[in-house]
Design a protein around this motif. Structure first.
Motif, PDB file in Angstrom:
ATOM      1  N   VAL A 131       0.840  -1.206   0.000  1.00 21.83           N
ATOM      2  CA  VAL A 131       0.000   0.000   0.000  1.00 21.83           C
ATOM      3  C   VAL A 131       0.876   1.257   0.000  1.00 21.83           C
ATOM      4  CG1 VAL A 131      -1.995  -1.099   1.088  1.00 21.83           C
ATOM      5  CG2 VAL A 131      -0.173  -0.219   2.518  1.00 21.83           C
ATOM      6  N   PRO A 132       1.546   1.578  -1.094  1.00 16.45           N
ATOM      7  CA  PRO A 132       2.504   2.693  -1.081  1.00 16.45           C
ATOM      8  C   PRO A 132       1.896   4.028  -0.657  1.00 16.45           C
ATOM      9  CG  PRO A 132       2.804   1.360  -3.053  1.00 16.45           C
ATOM     10  CD  PRO A 132       1.565   0.857  -2.390  1.00 16.45           C
ATOM     11  N   HIS A 133       0.726   4.377  -1.156  1.00 10.85           N
ATOM     12  CA  HIS A 133       0.155   5.680  -0.816  1.00 10.85           C
ATOM     13  C   HIS A 133      -0.308   5.761   0.634  1.00 10.85           C
ATOM     14  CE1 HIS A 133      -0.102   6.166  -5.287  1.00 10.85           C
ATOM     15  NE2 HIS A 133       0.217   7.402  -4.971  1.00 10.85           N
ATOM     16  N   PRO A 134      -1.097   4.806   1.147  1.00 14.90           N
ATOM     17  CA  PRO A 134      -1.427   4.863   2.573  1.00 14.90           C
ATOM     18  C   PRO A 134      -0.199   4.812   3.470  1.00 14.90           C
ATOM     19  CG  PRO A 134      -2.963   3.420   1.433  1.00 14.90           C
ATOM     20  CD  PRO A 134      -1.879   3.773   0.444  1.00 14.90           C
ATOM     21  N   LEU A 135       0.840   4.097   3.054  1.00 18.31           N
ATOM     22  CA  LEU A 135       2.073   4.078   3.839  1.00 18.31           C
ATOM     23  C   LEU A 135       2.680   5.475   3.881  1.00 18.31           C
ATOM     24  CD1 LEU A 135       3.986   1.889   5.226  1.00 18.31           C
ATOM     25  CD2 LEU A 135       5.397   2.145   3.192  1.00 18.31           C
ATOM     26  N   ARG A 136       2.673   6.162   2.755  1.00 17.27           N
ATOM     27  CA  ARG A 136       3.178   7.534   2.729  1.00 17.27           C
ATOM     28  C   ARG A 136       2.369   8.428   3.666  1.00 17.27           C
ATOM     29  NH1 ARG A 136       2.438  11.163  -2.587  1.00 17.27           N
ATOM     30  NH2 ARG A 136       0.372  11.320  -1.622  1.00 17.27           N
ATOM     31  N   THR A 137       1.060   8.269   3.650  1.00 14.27           N
ATOM     32  CA  THR A 137       0.216   9.083   4.526  1.00 14.27           C
ATOM     33  C   THR A 137       0.575   8.872   5.990  1.00 14.27           C
ATOM     34  OG1 THR A 137      -1.609   9.116   2.940  1.00 14.27           O
ATOM     35  CG2 THR A 137      -2.170   9.464   5.255  1.00 14.27           C
ATOM     36  N   GLN A 138       0.819   7.626   6.376  1.00 14.84           N
ATOM     37  CA  GLN A 138       1.214   7.348   7.755  1.00 14.84           C
ATOM     38  C   GLN A 138       2.579   7.971   8.067  1.00 14.84           C
ATOM     39  OE1 GLN A 138       0.396   3.183   9.152  1.00 14.84           O
ATOM     40  NE2 GLN A 138      -0.211   2.902   7.018  1.00 14.84           N
ATOM     41  N   LEU A 139       3.488   7.891   7.116  1.00 11.70           N
ATOM     42  CA  LEU A 139       4.828   8.458   7.321  1.00 11.70           C
ATOM     43  C   LEU A 139       4.774   9.959   7.566  1.00 11.70           C
ATOM     44  CD1 LEU A 139       7.313   6.823   4.777  1.00 11.70           C
ATOM     45  CD2 LEU A 139       7.637   7.044   7.242  1.00 11.70           C
ATOM     46  N   VAL A 140       4.047  10.683   6.733  1.00 13.97           N
ATOM     47  CA  VAL A 140       4.044  12.137   6.871  1.00 13.97           C
ATOM     48  C   VAL A 140       3.390  12.554   8.183  1.00 13.97           C
ATOM     49  CG1 VAL A 140       4.094  12.481   4.373  1.00 13.97           C
ATOM     50  CG2 VAL A 140       1.892  12.458   5.541  1.00 13.97           C
ATOM     51  N   ARG A 141       2.376  11.817   8.610  1.00 14.80           N
ATOM     52  CA  ARG A 141       1.724  12.158   9.863  1.00 14.80           C
ATOM     53  C   ARG A 141       2.643  11.914  11.052  1.00 14.80           C
ATOM     54  NH1 ARG A 141      -4.238   9.371   8.687  1.00 14.80           N
ATOM     55  NH2 ARG A 141      -4.987  10.959   7.218  1.00 14.80           N
ATOM     56  N   ARG A 142       3.362  10.813  11.017  1.00 12.98           N
ATOM     57  CA  ARG A 142       4.214  10.468  12.164  1.00 12.98           C
ATOM     58  C   ARG A 142       5.484  11.310  12.219  1.00 12.98           C
ATOM     59  NH1 ARG A 142       3.493   5.108  13.829  1.00 12.98           N
ATOM     60  NH2 ARG A 142       4.844   5.633  15.587  1.00 12.98           N
ATOM     61  N   MET A 143       5.953  11.792  11.048  1.00 18.98           N
ATOM     62  CA  MET A 143       7.217  12.533  10.996  1.00 18.98           C
ATOM     63  C   MET A 143       7.038  14.039  10.856  1.00 18.98           C
ATOM     64  SD  MET A 143       9.624   9.995   8.693  1.00 18.98           S
ATOM     65  CE  MET A 143      11.071  11.026   8.972  1.00 18.98           C
ATOM     66  N   GLY A 144       5.798  14.518  10.820  1.00 21.17           N
ATOM     67  CA  GLY A 144       5.570  15.947  10.713  1.00 21.17           C
ATOM     68  C   GLY A 144       5.946  16.526   9.367  1.00 21.17           C
ATOM     69  N   LEU A 145       5.773  15.752   8.294  1.00 19.05           N
ATOM     70  CA  LEU A 145       6.102  16.196   6.947  1.00 19.05           C
ATOM     71  C   LEU A 145       4.823  16.456   6.157  1.00 19.05           C
ATOM     72  CD1 LEU A 145       8.940  13.602   6.245  1.00 19.05           C
ATOM     73  CD2 LEU A 145       9.250  16.022   6.774  1.00 19.05           C
ATOM     74  N   ARG A 146       4.984  16.883   4.903  1.00 22.97           N
ATOM     75  CA  ARG A 146       3.870  17.047   3.979  1.00 22.97           C
ATOM     76  C   ARG A 146       3.916  15.931   2.930  1.00 22.97           C
ATOM     77  NH1 ARG A 146       6.465  21.815   4.124  1.00 22.97           N
ATOM     78  NH2 ARG A 146       7.152  21.568   1.968  1.00 22.97           N
ATOM     79  N   ASP A 147       2.775  15.654   2.343  1.00 21.00           N
ATOM     80  CA  ASP A 147       2.719  14.578   1.348  1.00 21.00           C
ATOM     81  C   ASP A 147       3.751  14.756   0.248  1.00 21.00           C
ATOM     82  OD1 ASP A 147       0.695  13.253   2.635  1.00 21.00           O
ATOM     83  OD2 ASP A 147      -0.909  14.028   1.374  1.00 21.00           O
ATOM     84  N   GLY A 148       3.918  15.992  -0.211  1.00 19.58           N
ATOM     85  CA  GLY A 148       4.851  16.248  -1.301  1.00 19.58           C
ATOM     86  C   GLY A 148       6.301  16.089  -0.917  1.00 19.58           C
ATOM     87  N   GLN A 149       6.580  15.900   0.372  1.00 20.25           N
ATOM     88  CA  GLN A 149       7.967  15.728   0.809  1.00 20.25           C
ATOM     89  C   GLN A 149       8.386  14.264   0.868  1.00 20.25           C
ATOM     90  OE1 GLN A 149       7.473  18.417   4.486  1.00 20.25           O
ATOM     91  NE2 GLN A 149       9.641  18.637   3.998  1.00 20.25           N
ATOM     92  N   VAL A 150       7.493  13.344   0.538  1.00 19.65           N
ATOM     93  CA  VAL A 150       7.791  11.920   0.708  1.00 19.65           C
ATOM     94  C   VAL A 150       7.452  11.158  -0.567  1.00 19.65           C
ATOM     95  CG1 VAL A 150       7.298   9.828   2.021  1.00 19.65           C
ATOM     96  CG2 VAL A 150       7.365  12.045   3.186  1.00 19.65           C
ATOM     97  N   THR A 151       8.393  10.319  -0.990  1.00 22.19           N
ATOM     98  CA  THR A 151       8.166   9.366  -2.074  1.00 22.19           C
ATOM     99  C   THR A 151       8.305   7.963  -1.510  1.00 22.19           C
ATOM    100  OG1 THR A 151       9.008  10.851  -3.784  1.00 22.19           O
ATOM    101  CG2 THR A 151       9.011   8.498  -4.278  1.00 22.19           C
TER     102      THR A 151
END
Length: 783
Positions: free
Chosen positions: A222-242
């Motif tokens: 689940v690449p996209h939901p995984l990204r969503t979890q990452l940005v929330r936990r690390m205080g980032l924005r969606d566009g900052q994570v691939t």
């Protein structure tokens, strides 16, 4: 030139295109990826199941040359947010936990510290030098003991180990007992298992300081939901994570969650400014990745003298381990929702309880609702034994007919597009249901299991369940300037054959050969946001989105083609194998225009396009499936049990399957056989065992047995399909029902064999030791 309308590409048994690279060792798995300057991580894990962390001394580890960091939980406080699982679901207790424990550990293999070094061997050596002082606490490893008032608390923040208690009632089940000729209680216990993917978990994280951009390469479903979890936990924005998921060597549900290890690696890559990789070894995978399945069920069925169901109740207790990576009601709830399958039950109740224990956390595994079909058909078999009625006749009397569909199931969903009455009769014919007599050495049994498989969950299901998120899928199709086609969808493949099947779907919808279609998956920058691969949703949600997108694309292409041909309408045009054909005097003739001609015009001469037509050829479409889509099947098998050893042998196995329209029969057949094999393996062999102190006794492949080709019988598969009425192309899905059916068919066959002895197998696995004990009257006790 004229020709008849050709068959489409959907439904053709095309060879999997991805096998060319995978079978030649040219796949691109996480461990194949090389990155300059990468450092390696190793984790310090607890040897205890339950203990307070008194102190951690990292000095000896840091003295090693080439060790760059040793990080404990205290070092990450404030840098990475806690995991919070608290959807507004009645009866669900909100939970939260740290990325690295700071106070206590909850299971053997729990994380204590992370070491970063120049190579993996050095990181492992440094991890062994980290000295941890523990205050050992009493462990609880039995879910029933964990629910007691005086049980040791797994999570000190909670009032008890009970994290879920939910009751759903349909009708008045308690009022039916006075009219019942038979009231039968039956127990079922499914053991703890793990996923055992060929490729264990792993990741590479890199942080671009200049762009302030994180790239995570990991095998994820689940690449996209995984990204969503990452940005929330690390205080980032969606566009900052691939997030990039290259070839993935098996998942089966284990690679859905954002695990703490991956999050720690990402946090340390950002902190240290260097790429970091981590690869899990098999011991870690079996001990500390994700487990599944451990559930106890008790049914109480009330029936009249003819065996017709008056009411049914289900009590289910699940062991969720030490941490909730998912809402703890999720897996047990689906069992309760679909339990009744295609049987008419007017009065029904399920009561589910979920407990925390000092064991590895639990998540979905291929068919998280796997126990449901065994419980339902096993209950009917128990009713047959108690009443003296024929078990097949009881099934027939309670089964819904096609005329009664759609049917509002007592669990809350609407059942349609299934035909178990047909699949069961066909399975009985193929297996031959005559009983074989037991002799002095062997016991013979024949088992039947009817399966209703919930495949694709739409957004309405999640909304009704109180779980955040969506069930939709998104597709993007680009016709390139040379006329070739690229399709992308928010899924990630881990053996599904998506690259082949989705090329067929796009080919059919767009009117081009699949050979000219490239499919891009598993990359958040390349694919539109989608919900990923889980359950049986890939073909239905992903294939459905791509097909609708392709149809939209063909309409646009033909609109341009009509303009190029001087026509006012595209009504008499069609696209076949990338060529535009025109209906002339009742026959289709090549119009002299192809997709490459249209693409050149769209990209390089936009002023020649029809008025109001945008340049380029890019198309986007989303598809949100119905709340729940159903496939069905009937599994039947014959078994022989050796009286002297308890050894179980499956002598014949039949499946009659209704999985709707089939995109690629070769791929579907492989998925069906693989699912049955996985179900058989879990039914007769696999068992994740803990002792009373919480020590995992099965954390190597020498102790955790999985089936090999020698253990799986020849599986005979027959199709009796009806298309889905609410999905594109009639797709329904089929990836998990084989697991469900195998559990029920084998277990029911074993109990058929044991019936002359007056004993019943109520728990899995059906090991020789367990069966020998039942046969000779000294079975191991079980809740």
């Amino acid at each position: 030139m004229t020709r008849d309308i050709p068959d489409g590409y959907v439904g053709r048994p095309m060879l999997r295109r991805e096998d060319g690279r995978l079978l030649q060792g040219r796949g691109r798995y996480v461990d194949d990826i090389r990155m300059p300057g990468v450092r390696h991580a190793a984790f310090v894990r607890s040897p205890h199941a339950h203990a307070r962390i008194v102190s951690i001394d990292v000095r000896a580890a840091l003295e090693l040359a080439g060790v760059h960091a040793v990080v404990t939980g205290a070092d990450l406080v404030g840098e990475v947010a806690d995991a919070v699982v608290s959807p507004p679901i009645p009866g669900l207790v909100p939970t939260r936990f740290e990325v690295l424990p700071t106070r206590k550990i909850r299971f053997q293999g729990d994380l204590v510290a992370c070491v970063i070094a120049d190579d993996r061997y050095l990181a492992e050596e440094a991890a062994e030098r980290v000295e941890v002082e523990y205050e050992i606490l009493p462990a609880v490893t039995d879910m029933f003991v964990a629910l007691a008032d005086d049980a040791p608390k797994v999570d000190d923040r909670l009032a008890s180990n009970r994290v879920v208690h939910r009751v759903h009632t349909h009708g008045r089940p308690d009022d039916q007992e006075r009219d019942a000729a038979f009231v039968v209680e039956t127990e079922f216990h499914q053991q703890r298992q793990s996923h055992v993917p060929l490729e264990t978990r792993g990741c590479i994280a890199s942080w671009d300081q200049g762009r302030e951009h994180l790239t995570l390469v990991t095998g994820s479903q689940v690449p996209h939901p995984l990204r969503t979890q990452l940005v929330r936990r690390m205080g980032l924005r969606d566009g900052q994570v691939t997030v990039e998921s290259p070839d993935v060597g098996g998942s089966f549900g284990q690679k859905i969650a954002l695990y703490r290890e991956e999050l720690i690696i990402c946090a340390l890559a950002r902190r240290l400014g260097t790429p970091i990789r981590w690869n899990e070894d098999r011991l870690e995978n079996l001990q500390a990745s994700c487990h599944a399945r451990e559930q106890w069920c008790r049914t109480r069925i009330m029936a009249d003298a003819d065996g017709r169901i008056l009411a049914l109740t289900l009590d289910i207790v699940e062991d969720f381990g030490a941490y909730c990576f998912y809402p703890a009601n999720y897996i047990a709830e689906v069992v309760g929702i679909i339990l009744t399958g295609q049987y008419r039950v007017d009065h029904y109740r399920y009561d589910l309880t979920v407990a925390l224990t000092n064991k590895c956390g639990v998540g979905p595994m291929r068919a998280p609702m796997a126990i449901a079909s065994w419980v339902m058909d096993g209950t009917l078999d128990a009713l047959a034994r108690e009443s003296g009625l024929d078990p097949i006749e009881i099934r027939r009397r309670n089964m819904l007919s096609a005329a009664q569909l759609p049917y509002d199931m007592p669990g809350g969903e609407t059942l349609l597009d299934v035909n178990i009455d047909e699949t069961m009769e066909a399975a009985l014919e193929h297996i031959g249901h005559a009983r074989l007599r037991a002799d002095a050495d062997t016991l013979h049994g024949c088992g039947i299991c009817n399966v209703v498989e919930s495949t694709t969950y739409g957004s309405r299901f999640y909304k009704n369940s109180g779980i955040g998120g969506s069930g939709h899928e998104a597709a993007r199709i680009i016709v390139e300037p040379d006329g070739t086609v690229t399709g992308s969808v928010g899924l990630a493949a881990s053996g599904h054959g998506y690259e082949t099947a989705f090329a067929q779907v796009v080919g059919d919808g767009l009117g081009v050969s699949p050979d000219g279609v490239a499919i891009r998956l598993g990359h958040t920058d390349a694919a539109p946001y989608g919900m990923g691969s889980r359950g049986g949703r890939g073909g239905t949600a992903g294939g459905g989105a791509l097909y609708e997108c392709a149809r939209m694309g063909q309409e646009h292409l033909l609109h341009i083609a009509a303009h190029m041909l001087g026509l006012n309408t595209a009504r008499n045009l069609r696209m076949i194998d990338g060529r535009v054909e025109k209906l002339v005097d009742g026959a289709w003739r090549h119009a002299g225009v192809g997709i490459a001609d249209i693409a050149r015009l769209a990209y390089f001469d936009p002023l020649a396009l029809p008025e109001g037509t945008r340049p380029g050829l890019e198309f986007y479409r989303t598809f949100d499936p119905p709340p729940m889509t159903f496939s069905n099947s009937t599994h039947a098998c014959r078994v022989v049990i050796d009286r002297h050893t308890g050894q179980l042998t499956i002598t014949d196995y039949v499946v009659v399957e209704n999985c709707g329209a089939v995109i690629n029969p070769l791929i579907v057949r492989g998925q069906q056989i693989g699912a049955v094999a996985m179900g058989i393996s879990g039914t007769v062999l696999e068992n994740m065992v803990y002792d009373a102190a919480g020590q995992n006794l099965s954390s190597t492949l020498g102790d955790y047995a999985i089936a090999t080709a020698c253990d799986i019988p020849m599986i005979r598969i027959h199709e009796k399909a009806t298309p889905g009425s609410r999905t594109p192309l009639g797709l329904k899905g089929m990836a998990e029902g084989g697991v469900m059916g195998a559990i029920g068919a084998v277990a029911n066959a074993v109990n058929d064999a044991l019936a002359p002895l007056g004993v019943r197998a109520s728990r899995l696995p059906l090991s020789p030791v367990y069966l020998h004990g039942l046969i000779h009257g000294h079975a191991i006790s079980q809740h």
